[in-house]
Structure formats: C-alpha cells, structure tokens
Write an enzyme that holds these catalytic residues in place. Structure first.
Site, PDB file in Angstrom:
ATOM      1  N   PRO A   1       0.829  -1.223   0.000  1.00 18.66           N
ATOM      2  CA  PRO A   1       0.000   0.000   0.000  1.00 18.66           C
ATOM      3  C   PRO A   1       0.855   1.262   0.000  1.00 18.66           C
ATOM      4  O   PRO A   1       1.902   1.325   0.646  1.00 18.66           O
ATOM      5  CB  PRO A   1      -0.811  -0.120   1.305  1.00 18.66           C
ATOM      6  CG  PRO A   1      -0.773  -1.563   1.662  1.00 18.66           C
ATOM      7  CD  PRO A   1       0.536  -2.077   1.157  1.00 18.66           C
TER       8      PRO A   1
ATOM      9  N   GLU B   1      18.944   0.454  26.702  1.00 17.81           N
ATOM     10  CA  GLU B   1      19.243   1.044  25.397  1.00 17.81           C
ATOM     11  C   GLU B   1      20.745   1.113  25.142  1.00 17.81           C
ATOM     12  O   GLU B   1      21.193   0.946  24.004  1.00 17.81           O
ATOM     13  CB  GLU B   1      18.620   2.444  25.302  1.00 17.81           C
ATOM     14  CG  GLU B   1      17.109   2.478  25.471  1.00 17.81           C
ATOM     15  CD  GLU B   1      16.384   1.571  24.496  1.00 17.81           C
ATOM     16  OE1 GLU B   1      16.923   1.289  23.413  1.00 17.81           O
ATOM     17  OE2 GLU B   1      15.266   1.135  24.825  1.00 17.81           O
TER      18      GLU B   1
END
Length: 684
Positions: A240, A462
């Site tokens: 799409p 992180e």
C-alpha cells in the site's frame, strides 16, 4: 464605468410561501389554545338519564352515529338540580349531559319509552322526549386522516426508490433500469490537469513496463506489422502507498486514448446479478471507445479465489461478477483495442484463472522505493513547502528506508505542521527528523511518571543495544539512542537499516544479538529481568523461526522451507509432523542461545562503556552517533566500509597499473554526519 458594471446589485429578500404557511399554522395553533370554547357537557350513563326522563327533566336527546348521545334538560330541571352534587358542573347553555347508547338504536328507543311510562305512572305531567338521530358528514379532513398512513407509505417508497436510482444509476439518467450500468469515470485525452509520467517520482522499472502498453496504443501499426499482439491486461502489484493508482493516472494522461476507471467495490451491490451486469456494460462502453484502457482499482474485491468465500450463500454474487469478468477479458467475444489495468496489494488471494496468460499477461511489481527514488519522491512533495536553505534531501532519503511514497508525503506534511507549531519561518531539517520520529515511534510522552530505578534500567537497556550493535559488523549503523518515552516504548535505539537484498546466517545472528542486547545488559549489570524486552524477544523469535522453517538455515532440519507464498494453505493444519515441529523448536532455541552467548561476551567486555553511555543518556536523554563514537571509538560497520573502500581502490590501482594509466590521488574529504532519526529497532 467598468467598476459600476462589475458592482453586484444588492440582494433583496424574496417572498417565500414557507412564511405564509407558517403564519397560517400559527393562527390555527393560537385559536386552538386561546380561542372561545363552548362549555362541555358532563359525562353520564343511562341510569342517570333514565332517572331524569322519569322525573320529566329531559327536553330532547340527540344521538350521533347511533352511539354518541347528548341530553338537553329543561329550565325547570336545571333549577331543581342545582343543589345536587352530581350536577354541580352542569353547563348553562348547550348540551348538558353526554353518554354512550351502546349502538343498539331499537333497544335505546324501548328504554326511553319505559322511562316515559314510569313518569306517567308517577303522575308527572311532562312533554314526550324528542329523540333525534344524526350521522356525521365526512369532510376532506376525515378522508385525509384516513388515507394519511397510505400516503406516508407511498412517500417513503418514492424516497427510497429515488435514492436507489441515484446510487445505482450513477450517470445513467436516474432510472431504476440503470442499476446495472457501470459507473465508470471517463478520463478524456483533452481533460485539463492531466497526470503524466513526469509527475510520478521513482518507479522507473514499472514505468518502463507500462509505457510499452502506452506506446502500443500510440503506435499500433509498428507492432502489428511484425505480428505482435497487444497485451490484454496488466496487473500492478505492490504494498500500500507505493503509487499504483498514481501510475494508472499517469497512463491515462499519457495514452491519449479514453480511460475508464472503476473500483472493485463498485461492482458489488445488494441486488442479485448487478455486478455481472455492470461488468458487461463496462466492456460495452470500452468497445465503443476502442482503443481505450479500463482500470479496475483494488481488484481483489471481486477477484478473490473462488470456492473460498467466508459466507454460506450458494449463489455468491461476487463469484458471478468474477465469472463475467473472466469471460469479458478472454472469452468467445473479442475485445480488440481494450486493455485492462488493475491494481492490488493482495495478489496472493486472486483467482488463478484471472492471473493466467491471455487475461493479465504481465504483472508489474510496484515495490518500495530505494534511496535514489526516495530522493525523487521528496523532491515532488517538497515543492509546495517553504524550506530552509540548508536542507539536505539526500540525507532525508537515507533516513527513511522502507518508506513508501504515501509515507514520505506524510513525513513532509508532518514536518510542516511541526514547524508551524513552533512558529518557524521555514521547515528545517530538524523538523523532518522530528516528523520521522513522530510517525515511526509515536507521540512523545515527556510527562510520563518514571522512578529513578526505571529510568536507570531503561538507560542500561538502550545502552546495551547500542554497544552490541556498534561492535558487530553485520548490524545496522546506530544513529540515535533515547530514553524519552514515545508511543508505548520507554526508550529506543534508532538505526539506519542497510538496504540489503540478500542475507546470510551471520547477518541474522548479528541482528538477533543486537536485539537481545537490552535484555542481557539489564540481567548482567542490574541483575533484573523486566518486561521492557517484549518487542525485542518477539522479533528475535520470529527471525529465528524464519531461519529454520523458511530459509533452510538449520543443518538438522535441512534445506526445507515451509513458507506458503500463495497464502492458500489451510491454517488449521501444519505442513510438517510433530517430530519435525519439536526439531524446529530445538533448532530455534539453539540459534537464540548462540546469539545470547555472543551478546553476553560483548556486554561483559564493555561493562564500563555501557555504564558511561547510560550516565550520558540519563544526563542528555538523547545521544547521537558522535556521542557514542566519543566513548566506543569507530564502529565495526565503519571499519568494514573502510576495508571495502581500500580493497576497491587497490583493485582500481592494479587495473590502472596493468593498463599503464597513472591514477591521481583523491583529496582528503572530511564528512560530518549530522544527528538523525530512523525506524525504531529496539524499543524498551
């Protein structure tokens, strides 16, 4: 004089009959509420009336429609009954009492005679009671009230029929017989503001494929002279937002022939047989305009494989529509000069008969754009924006891997909104980076409550991702690390995915190790196991199962793939035995354990650097490539790129030496990599 002619005359309020009818209605309501009213007679029954007749108090009785009777009393009766509580509300004028006779006129007359006889027996001298029978005369109001329900039914029926004619007839003149007509939009070659191939950025291979069809329509004689036949159909396939419909619009603008456009859902209707009828009408219109192009957008609405309908109807309207489409495209009738274009992003569910040669002769892949094509798409969408002079479009193209054309348009619009929100005079590069962060990661949640322990855990998580990915050469380049909550994540490590067409086992193992860096860092440095690694574990498991079950990368399972590219496999059964399923599970666990071992080794070696990165994250909340490089040095990806560049230069020098050409050394150039943002890879 010119100004006087252009001056519009003042608007005058015109008379409207709505005001007149409103005034009449107001008068009727006012008279009904406040007008003069006659005194209403009191309610009674036959026992009360017979008593009055026996006493000679009744002057006359009016009977309306055999049931409704009103009694008029004499003046003497009114004076005599003044002290009786039953008649305290007796009106002074008009009818005095009302009652229901029961509908039997003969019985009512007999009762009156008996009451009068009783009065005579009591010696009361009274005049006989006058009984008058009347019938209601029906006026136009009565007839209107009687026929009002039927009138409402007719009006509602007309309303629904007109609505269906407008919806089903489209441009067919508003007749119910036009329900089977195709509502195709016709784009003529003389239409203004046409879309051409110049307006379509990227999609070079797709444009080359589809321009052959346009060229055949323009220069049909050249192909017919060699005996070539025009392709009957072309199917645009792709994810799409990649520009399939835009490419079809460009074909309409370039072909210089009539272009009929419909959506697959336009054929579906509540009436049986309408879909097939519209297909026939569409191709009848196309034959009259030939040569022409018919475009069906989202063809999967009617082209789904037959026999797999989720409903239980024995006469499926969608399948009938598909059968008619198959017949029109390649049946006994010839559609000379009619080319069918269609677009879908679900080619795997289309019927095989629709995909065979002679119907859709070719499939044109409209995939996601590469770096060069993304830059061209940015150039198109940035035309209407007021941009900063320092904006680097190539940099933006590199920051958006995997973005379709619609996604890039959304990024440009979001960047303009962010710049306007911050009262800027132009859209800067920082606004585009913020827009990418907003679209990929979600909305910032700076006010989200977090304890110091959670904040430290997120920073360690992180930092673990960043360090492991920094040290493994096949991981993607880390661009930014942040502990600012965004969307449903507490933090994120942003990286720039390498646009690689082929992956091997080492690539997957390094990527899994990078995804597991956050979980292992929390366990080794803080001795905790939190829920923040859910997304990492999910993608690691998916990658490991894909390696074993799809790509044949397990020696024990072998070179076998259980991937179903057609999408038609029964979801309730597995294509392998229980023994093979256990073997797949064992191999997946082995691959994940090997990735965990690699991650543990790197984190143990880099404990101090992870702590330093975590401290910097807590202080700055967001760190970039240069901040990480100041602690860890050059990344494994940079070292690997340098090696490849040196090897390429050595090959060029060797070739030049063999050919006798002396190469001039290139000047040294220092590149500054600005802070950037990219797809969230590892979320906490």
């Amino acid at each position: 004089m010119a100004n006087e002619k252009q001056k519009m005359p003042p608007m005058r309020a015109g008379f409207s009959f709505m005001w007149f009818w409103g005034f009449v209605l107001l008068l009727i309501v006012g008279y009904t509420l406040f007008g003069e009213r006659e005194q209403r007679p009191i309610d009674g029954d036959w026992n009360m009336v017979s008593e009055l007749v026996e006493r000679g108090y009744v002057e006359r009785i009016n009977v309306l429609d055999k049931e409704k009777a009103t009694v008029f009393l004499t003046e003497e009766a009114q004076k005599a009954l003044a002290d009786d509580d039953r008649f305290k509300n007796l009106p002074s004028t008009g009818a005095h009492i009302r009652f229901n006779t029961g509908g039997d006129v003969q019985y009512f007359a007999e009762q009156i005679e008996k009451a009068e006889a009783a009065a005579v027996e009591q010696g009361i001298d009274a005049q006989p009671v006058v009984v008058k029978y009347d019938r209601t005369e029906r006026g136009w109001v009565d007839y209107f009230v009687e026929f009002l329900p039927w009138l409402l039914i007719i009006v509602v029926w007309i309303f629904f029929m007109r609505s269906m004619m407008r919806g089903a007839g489209g441009g067919g003149g508003g007749n119910i017989m036009n329900v089977g007509k195709a509502r195709a939009q016709v784009f003529d070659k003389d239409k203004k503001k046409r879309v051409t191939f110049k307006d379509v950025a990227g999609l070079e291979e797709a444009k080359i494929e589809i321009m052959e069809i346009v060229d055949f329509l323009k220069k049909a004689d050249k192909y017919k002279a060699l005996g070539a036949k025009i392709p009957k159909g072309a199917l645009l396939v792709g994810p799409p937002g990649t520009g399939k419909t835009l490419l079809a619009k460009a074909v309409a603008g370039e072909a210089n022939v009539p272009f009929l456009s419909m959506s697959g859902s336009d054929f579906v209707e509540m009436f049986v047989g309408v879909g097939a009828s519209r297909v026939r009408d569409l191709f009848d219109q196309a034959k009259k305009m030939a040569p022409c192009i018919v475009f069906i957008d989202e063809i999967d609405a009617i082209g789904r494989a037959r026999g797999k309908n989720s409903g239980f109807s024995g006469n499926d309207e969608r399948e009938n529509t598909l059968n008619q489409l198959l017949t029109e495209m390649d049946g006994f009738q010839t559609n000379a000069g009619v080319i069918v274009l269609a677009a879908t992003n679900r080619v795997d569910i289309l019927d095989k008969a629709l995909m065979r040669a002679g119907r859709f002769d070719r499939q044109i892949e409209v995939g996601l754009p590469d770096v060069k094509e993304r830059k061209e798409i940015f150039d198109v969408h940035l035309k209407n924006l007021k941009l900063d002079d320092k904006l680097d479009r190539e940099f933006l193209a590199k920051q958006t891997p995997g973005f379709a054309g619609a996604d890039i348009a959304n990024v440009c619009n979001e960047a303009a909104l962010i710049a306007a929100r911050n009262n800027k005079d132009s859209v800067t590069q920082e606004d585009f980076l913020a827009a990418i962060d907003r679209i990929v990661g979600g909305l910032e949640r700076r006010n989200m409550p977090m304890s110091p322990e959670e904040r430290r855990s997120t920073a360690i998580h992180e930092a673990g991702h960043a360090v492991v990915m920094w040290r493994l050469k096949n991981c993607d380049s880390v661009l930014k690390v942040t502990i600012i909550p965004r969307g449903r994540s507490l933090g994120a490590t942003w990286y720039l995915p390498e646009e690689r067409a082929n992956h091997n086992v080492e690539h997957f193992m390094h990527k899994m190790a990078g995804m597991l860096g956050g979980r292992i860092a929390e366990q080794q440095l803080m001795n905790i196991t939190s829920t923040g690694a859910l997304n990492d574990l999910e993608r690691t498991s998916q990658m490991a199962y894909a390696m074993v079950a799809y790509y044949g990368m397990s020696p024990k399972v072998g070179n076998i793939s259980f991937f179903d590219s057609t999408g038609q496999r029964d979801t309730f059964t597995k294509p392998f035995s229980e023994r093979t399923a256990e073997l797949i599970d064992d191999e997946v666990r082995r691959l994940v354990d090997e990735a965990v071992a690699t991650t543990r080794r790197i984190i143990e070696e880099e404990r101090a650097n992870i702590e330093r990165l975590a401290d910097m994250l807590i202080e700055k909340e967001t760190i970039f490539t240069e901040d990480i490089e100041s602690i860890l040095g050059r990344s494994a990806q940079q070292i690997e790129r340098d090696k490849r560049e040196e090897a390429e230069k050595a090959k060029e020098a060797e070739k030049a030496k063999e050919s006798g050409v002396e190469l001039t050394p290139e000047p040294t150039v220092t590149y500054v990599i600005e802070p950037s943002a990219e797809d969230t890879t590892n979320e906490n």
